[in-house]
Design a protein around this motif. Sequence first.
Motif, PDB file in Angstrom:
ATOM      1  N   SER A  81     -16.857  12.637  -1.092  1.00 51.34           N
ATOM      2  CA  SER A  81     -17.879  13.684  -1.083  1.00 51.34           C
ATOM      3  C   SER A  81     -18.833  13.126   0.275  1.00 51.34           C
ATOM      4  CB  SER A  81     -18.671  13.909  -2.094  1.00 51.34           C
ATOM      5  OG  SER A  81     -19.390  12.780  -2.623  1.00 51.34           O
ATOM      6  N   GLY A  82     -19.637  13.941   0.835  1.00 49.54           N
ATOM      7  CA  GLY A  82     -20.385  13.598   1.931  1.00 49.54           C
ATOM      8  C   GLY A  82     -19.902  13.192   3.134  1.00 49.54           C
ATOM      9  N   LYS A  83     -20.747  12.699   4.198  1.00 47.85           N
ATOM     10  CA  LYS A  83     -20.077  12.592   5.455  1.00 47.85           C
ATOM     11  C   LYS A  83     -19.591  11.239   5.559  1.00 47.85           C
ATOM     12  CE  LYS A  83     -24.442  10.522   7.187  1.00 47.85           C
ATOM     13  NZ  LYS A  83     -25.567  10.667   8.308  1.00 47.85           N
ATOM     14  N   ARG A  84     -18.320  11.100   6.277  1.00 45.28           N
ATOM     15  CA  ARG A  84     -17.692   9.581   6.681  1.00 45.28           C
ATOM     16  C   ARG A  84     -18.819   8.710   7.333  1.00 45.28           C
ATOM     17  NH1 ARG A  84     -15.887  11.887   3.342  1.00 45.28           N
ATOM     18  NH2 ARG A  84     -13.977  12.904   2.827  1.00 45.28           N
ATOM     19  N   HIS A  85     -18.942   7.501   7.135  1.00 44.69           N
ATOM     20  CA  HIS A  85     -19.702   6.589   7.891  1.00 44.69           C
ATOM     21  C   HIS A  85     -18.782   5.687   8.861  1.00 44.69           C
ATOM     22  CE1 HIS A  85     -23.218   7.101   5.361  1.00 44.69           C
ATOM     23  NE2 HIS A  85     -22.262   7.349   4.699  1.00 44.69           N
ATOM     24  N   ALA A  86     -19.440   5.410  10.082  1.00 40.95           N
ATOM     25  CA  ALA A  86     -18.669   4.378  10.992  1.00 40.95           C
ATOM     26  C   ALA A  86     -18.273   3.039  10.204  1.00 40.95           C
ATOM     27  CB  ALA A  86     -19.487   4.180  12.119  1.00 40.95           C
ATOM     28  N   PRO A  87     -17.216   2.459  10.487  1.00 42.72           N
ATOM     29  CA  PRO A  87     -17.076   1.077  10.005  1.00 42.72           C
ATOM     30  C   PRO A  87     -18.060   0.203  10.198  1.00 42.72           C
ATOM     31  CG  PRO A  87     -15.175   1.892  11.396  1.00 42.72           C
ATOM     32  CD  PRO A  87     -16.083   2.762  11.616  1.00 42.72           C
ATOM     33  N   ALA A  88     -18.382  -0.446   8.885  1.00 40.10           N
ATOM     34  CA  ALA A  88     -19.604  -1.309   8.815  1.00 40.10           C
ATOM     35  C   ALA A  88     -19.549  -2.538   9.680  1.00 40.10           C
ATOM     36  CB  ALA A  88     -19.964  -1.826   7.420  1.00 40.10           C
ATOM     37  N   ASN A  89     -18.388  -3.099   9.990  1.00 38.12           N
ATOM     38  CA  ASN A  89     -18.339  -4.419  10.707  1.00 38.12           C
ATOM     39  C   ASN A  89     -16.904  -4.639  11.295  1.00 38.12           C
ATOM     40  OD1 ASN A  89     -18.108  -7.409  11.229  1.00 38.12           O
ATOM     41  ND2 ASN A  89     -19.951  -7.651   9.741  1.00 38.12           N
ATOM     42  N   ILE A  90     -16.631  -4.173  12.474  1.00 36.15           N
ATOM     43  CA  ILE A  90     -15.382  -4.452  13.254  1.00 36.15           C
ATOM     44  C   ILE A  90     -14.862  -5.997  13.148  1.00 36.15           C
ATOM     45  CG2 ILE A  90     -14.037  -4.042  15.240  1.00 36.15           C
ATOM     46  CD1 ILE A  90     -14.520  -1.727  13.737  1.00 36.15           C
ATOM     47  N   PRO A  91     -15.811  -6.783  13.561  1.00 40.67           N
ATOM     48  CA  PRO A  91     -15.381  -8.199  13.434  1.00 40.67           C
ATOM     49  C   PRO A  91     -14.847  -8.756  12.175  1.00 40.67           C
ATOM     50  CG  PRO A  91     -17.523  -7.882  14.683  1.00 40.67           C
ATOM     51  CD  PRO A  91     -17.220  -6.609  13.949  1.00 40.67           C
ATOM     52  N   PHE A  92     -15.398  -8.165  11.163  1.00 40.77           N
ATOM     53  CA  PHE A  92     -14.781  -8.336   9.896  1.00 40.77           C
ATOM     54  C   PHE A  92     -13.188  -7.894   9.816  1.00 40.77           C
ATOM     55  CE2 PHE A  92     -18.201  -8.539   6.091  1.00 40.77           C
ATOM     56  CZ  PHE A  92     -18.670  -9.653   6.968  1.00 40.77           C
ATOM     57  N   VAL A  93     -12.930  -6.835  10.265  1.00 44.52           N
ATOM     58  CA  VAL A  93     -11.657  -6.257  10.525  1.00 44.52           C
ATOM     59  C   VAL A  93     -10.422  -7.077  11.313  1.00 44.52           C
ATOM     60  CG1 VAL A  93     -10.192  -4.341  11.264  1.00 44.52           C
ATOM     61  CG2 VAL A  93     -12.378  -4.032  10.238  1.00 44.52           C
ATOM     62  N   ILE A  94     -11.288  -7.549  12.437  1.00 45.64           N
ATOM     63  CA  ILE A  94     -10.531  -8.625  13.192  1.00 45.64           C
ATOM     64  C   ILE A  94     -10.185  -9.729  12.347  1.00 45.64           C
ATOM     65  CG2 ILE A  94     -10.529 -10.062  15.465  1.00 45.64           C
ATOM     66  CD1 ILE A  94     -10.127  -6.982  15.803  1.00 45.64           C
ATOM     67  N   LEU A  95     -11.179 -10.342  11.820  1.00 38.39           N
ATOM     68  CA  LEU A  95     -11.324 -11.712  11.026  1.00 38.39           C
ATOM     69  C   LEU A  95     -10.260 -11.414  10.078  1.00 38.39           C
ATOM     70  CD1 LEU A  95     -11.929 -14.511  10.078  1.00 38.39           C
ATOM     71  CD2 LEU A  95     -13.835 -13.544   8.813  1.00 38.39           C
ATOM     72  N   GLY A  96     -10.232 -10.452   9.164  1.00 36.00           N
ATOM     73  CA  GLY A  96      -9.231 -10.258   8.295  1.00 36.00           C
ATOM     74  C   GLY A  96      -7.667 -10.047   8.453  1.00 36.00           C
ATOM     75  N   ALA A  97      -7.654  -9.215   9.988  1.00 37.77           N
ATOM     76  CA  ALA A  97      -6.283  -9.376  10.479  1.00 37.77           C
ATOM     77  C   ALA A  97      -5.763 -10.586  10.801  1.00 37.77           C
ATOM     78  CB  ALA A  97      -6.299  -8.200  11.645  1.00 37.77           C
ATOM     79  N   ALA A  98      -6.716 -11.473  11.577  1.00 38.30           N
ATOM     80  CA  ALA A  98      -6.231 -12.774  11.703  1.00 38.30           C
ATOM     81  C   ALA A  98      -5.705 -13.613  10.526  1.00 38.30           C
ATOM     82  CB  ALA A  98      -7.287 -13.558  12.634  1.00 38.30           C
ATOM     83  N   MET A  99      -6.400 -13.587   9.393  1.00 42.05           N
ATOM     84  CA  MET A  99      -6.203 -14.380   8.203  1.00 42.05           C
ATOM     85  C   MET A  99      -4.723 -13.664   7.670  1.00 42.05           C
ATOM     86  SD  MET A  99      -9.858 -14.465   6.377  1.00 42.05           S
ATOM     87  CE  MET A  99      -9.113 -15.506   4.994  1.00 42.05           C
ATOM     88  N   LEU A 100      -4.652 -12.207   7.808  1.00 47.97           N
ATOM     89  CA  LEU A 100      -3.352 -11.699   7.304  1.00 47.97           C
ATOM     90  C   LEU A 100      -2.132 -12.372   8.418  1.00 47.97           C
ATOM     91  CD1 LEU A 100      -4.322  -8.336   6.443  1.00 47.97           C
ATOM     92  CD2 LEU A 100      -3.480  -9.586   4.884  1.00 47.97           C
ATOM     93  N   TRP A 101      -2.333 -12.555   9.651  1.00 51.58           N
ATOM     94  CA  TRP A 101      -1.289 -12.896  10.562  1.00 51.58           C
ATOM     95  C   TRP A 101      -1.055 -14.316  10.174  1.00 51.58           C
ATOM     96  CZ3 TRP A 101      -1.646 -10.785  16.346  1.00 51.58           C
ATOM     97  CH2 TRP A 101      -0.503 -11.211  16.890  1.00 51.58           C
ATOM     98  N   LEU A 102      -1.916 -15.007   9.978  1.00 53.85           N
ATOM     99  CA  LEU A 102      -1.457 -16.470   9.730  1.00 53.85           C
ATOM    100  C   LEU A 102      -1.038 -16.557   8.265  1.00 53.85           C
ATOM    101  CD1 LEU A 102      -1.824 -19.296  10.205  1.00 53.85           C
ATOM    102  CD2 LEU A 102      -4.177 -19.513   9.226  1.00 53.85           C
ATOM    103  N   GLY A 103      -1.588 -16.022   7.179  1.00 57.02           N
ATOM    104  CA  GLY A 103      -0.881 -16.074   5.925  1.00 57.02           C
ATOM    105  C   GLY A 103       0.538 -15.317   5.906  1.00 57.02           C
ATOM    106  N   TRP A 104       0.926 -14.396   6.775  1.00 54.78           N
ATOM    107  CA  TRP A 104       2.158 -13.906   6.607  1.00 54.78           C
ATOM    108  C   TRP A 104       3.427 -14.817   6.973  1.00 54.78           C
ATOM    109  CZ3 TRP A 104       0.457  -8.490   6.357  1.00 54.78           C
ATOM    110  CH2 TRP A 104       1.369  -7.559   5.741  1.00 54.78           C
ATOM    111  N   PHE A 105       2.843 -15.879   7.731  1.00 50.60           N
ATOM    112  CA  PHE A 105       4.049 -16.884   7.885  1.00 50.60           C
ATOM    113  C   PHE A 105       4.432 -17.484   6.576  1.00 50.60           C
ATOM    114  CE2 PHE A 105       1.645 -17.433  12.369  1.00 50.60           C
ATOM    115  CZ  PHE A 105       2.523 -16.466  12.951  1.00 50.60           C
ATOM    116  N   GLY A 106       3.446 -17.752   5.590  1.00 55.22           N
ATOM    117  CA  GLY A 106       4.022 -18.281   4.311  1.00 55.22           C
ATOM    118  C   GLY A 106       4.606 -16.947   3.945  1.00 55.22           C
ATOM    119  N   PHE A 107       4.225 -16.000   3.774  1.00 54.75           N
ATOM    120  CA  PHE A 107       4.691 -14.618   3.077  1.00 54.75           C
ATOM    121  C   PHE A 107       6.111 -14.440   3.444  1.00 54.75           C
ATOM    122  CE2 PHE A 107       4.916  -9.940   2.308  1.00 54.75           C
ATOM    123  CZ  PHE A 107       4.250  -9.972   1.273  1.00 54.75           C
ATOM    124  N   ASN A 108       6.484 -14.513   4.960  1.00 54.61           N
ATOM    125  CA  ASN A 108       7.751 -14.277   5.166  1.00 54.61           C
ATOM    126  C   ASN A 108       8.613 -15.451   5.469  1.00 54.61           C
ATOM    127  OD1 ASN A 108       7.256 -11.545   5.432  1.00 54.61           O
ATOM    128  ND2 ASN A 108       7.385 -11.271   7.716  1.00 54.61           N
TER     129      ASN A 108
END
Length: 443
Positions: free
Chosen positions: A221-248
């Motif tokens: 409900s209500g209006k959608r808000h802009a992403p709170a912290n794009i650097p968090f998203v980049i940091l998370g993606a980098a951690m996922l990319w690194l962790g995926w080497f163990g995953f795969n």
Amino acid sequence: MKKRWIILMTLIVIISLIGVLMPENPGLWEPDERMNTANVAWMITATIFVLMMTPGLSFFYGGMVGKKNVISTILQSFIAMGVVSVIWVVFGFSLAFGDDCGGFIGNPASFFMFQHVGAKTDTYLAPTIPLALYALFQMKFAIITPSLITGSFAERVRFSGYLIFMILFCIFVYCPLAHWTWHPDGFLRQMGVVDFAGGIVVHASSGVAALAGAIFLGRRSGKRHAPANIPFVILGAAMLWLGWFGFNAGSSLAADGITIKAFLNTNTASATAMMVWIFFDCLRGRKPSALGAAVGAVVGLVAITPSAGYVTVGESIFIALTTTMVCNVAVYWKNKTSVDDALDVFPTHGVGGIFGTVLTGVFVNGLFAGNVSVFLIHLLAVVLVCGYTFIVSYALYWLTNKMIPLRVSARSEAIGLDLSQHDESYGYADEGERELAEYHAEN
């Protein structure tokens, strides 16, 4: 004091008492001459990498939501490391990899409370590494799968209800799918289905369960808000990319050439997908964005997961290219529907895992090699997994909702889950802003 917390606390107390009373088998931790120390060292490293993916996902999702839901979104992923780890030790590992029961599920008593899980190798599951290390590695996959689902119902789910759903999902969806696909006697594995590191077990299942959750809980409900912290998203993606080497790469269970091949294909696919997502956005009239780069990189990782150890590096580029464009279009189509999958879990993880599995049936001794039957088997596996996951997940949402209302109240949603569910806040300058938010929610 609410009954739900009494029940949950009672369960963990009972588990701890059972743990004290369970005797340890003699010789469980004595060395095994079949153990390969190089493989052990690599698998310890890979297991650490895979666990790191869940905090990475926390930041990846947490940065995408509005300011008043950052903490709650991060916690929904982070808490899985506690809940699923305990379930896995008690009977989750047994359900997934215990003695086979008809090709569909493992005997929950096989490794109850990790009995018989120690330094000894296992001929079928872990021939060169301790069974305990194999169980730990598989535990990290079980942890991240329900975490992936949370992006679909972000900003509107009750925390206690989510905990119940996570427990039920692990028992009735994840463990059976892991048994079907990765246990030597699982019926999908017996059919010849290839899922190197979780294209259907992890990503297709989490994406489809996310779709069921978005449908069940309804739109925010209500209006959608802009992403709170794009650097968090980049940091998370980098951690996922690194962790995926163990995953795969860790899914080969050895320090060998297949591991290196999976490592190479994983990096190549992610790099390709990141560029393709940006280029495809620009071709459609958008500007290149940091958020798009992060999402694209993760889509590439998802796409290559089911075939990482088997395809050529050139094929990994093609898989990433085609899957990324399909997922990009799927996100666009989703936004045209009434389904509020808040962080696009189904269009990225679900569609990515499904399409990556279909392409596995094309390239891994399948359609590309003239084996139509292999391709059709993978199509059938996708249909079975998606159908089972959607029906059971929707039923689990319904059941959980009967016990604890899954969706928060309109007032709690307006205030934000950080305050309403956890009495914490991110981005409020002072107590006055907090009170102002509560005032506007009530009026």
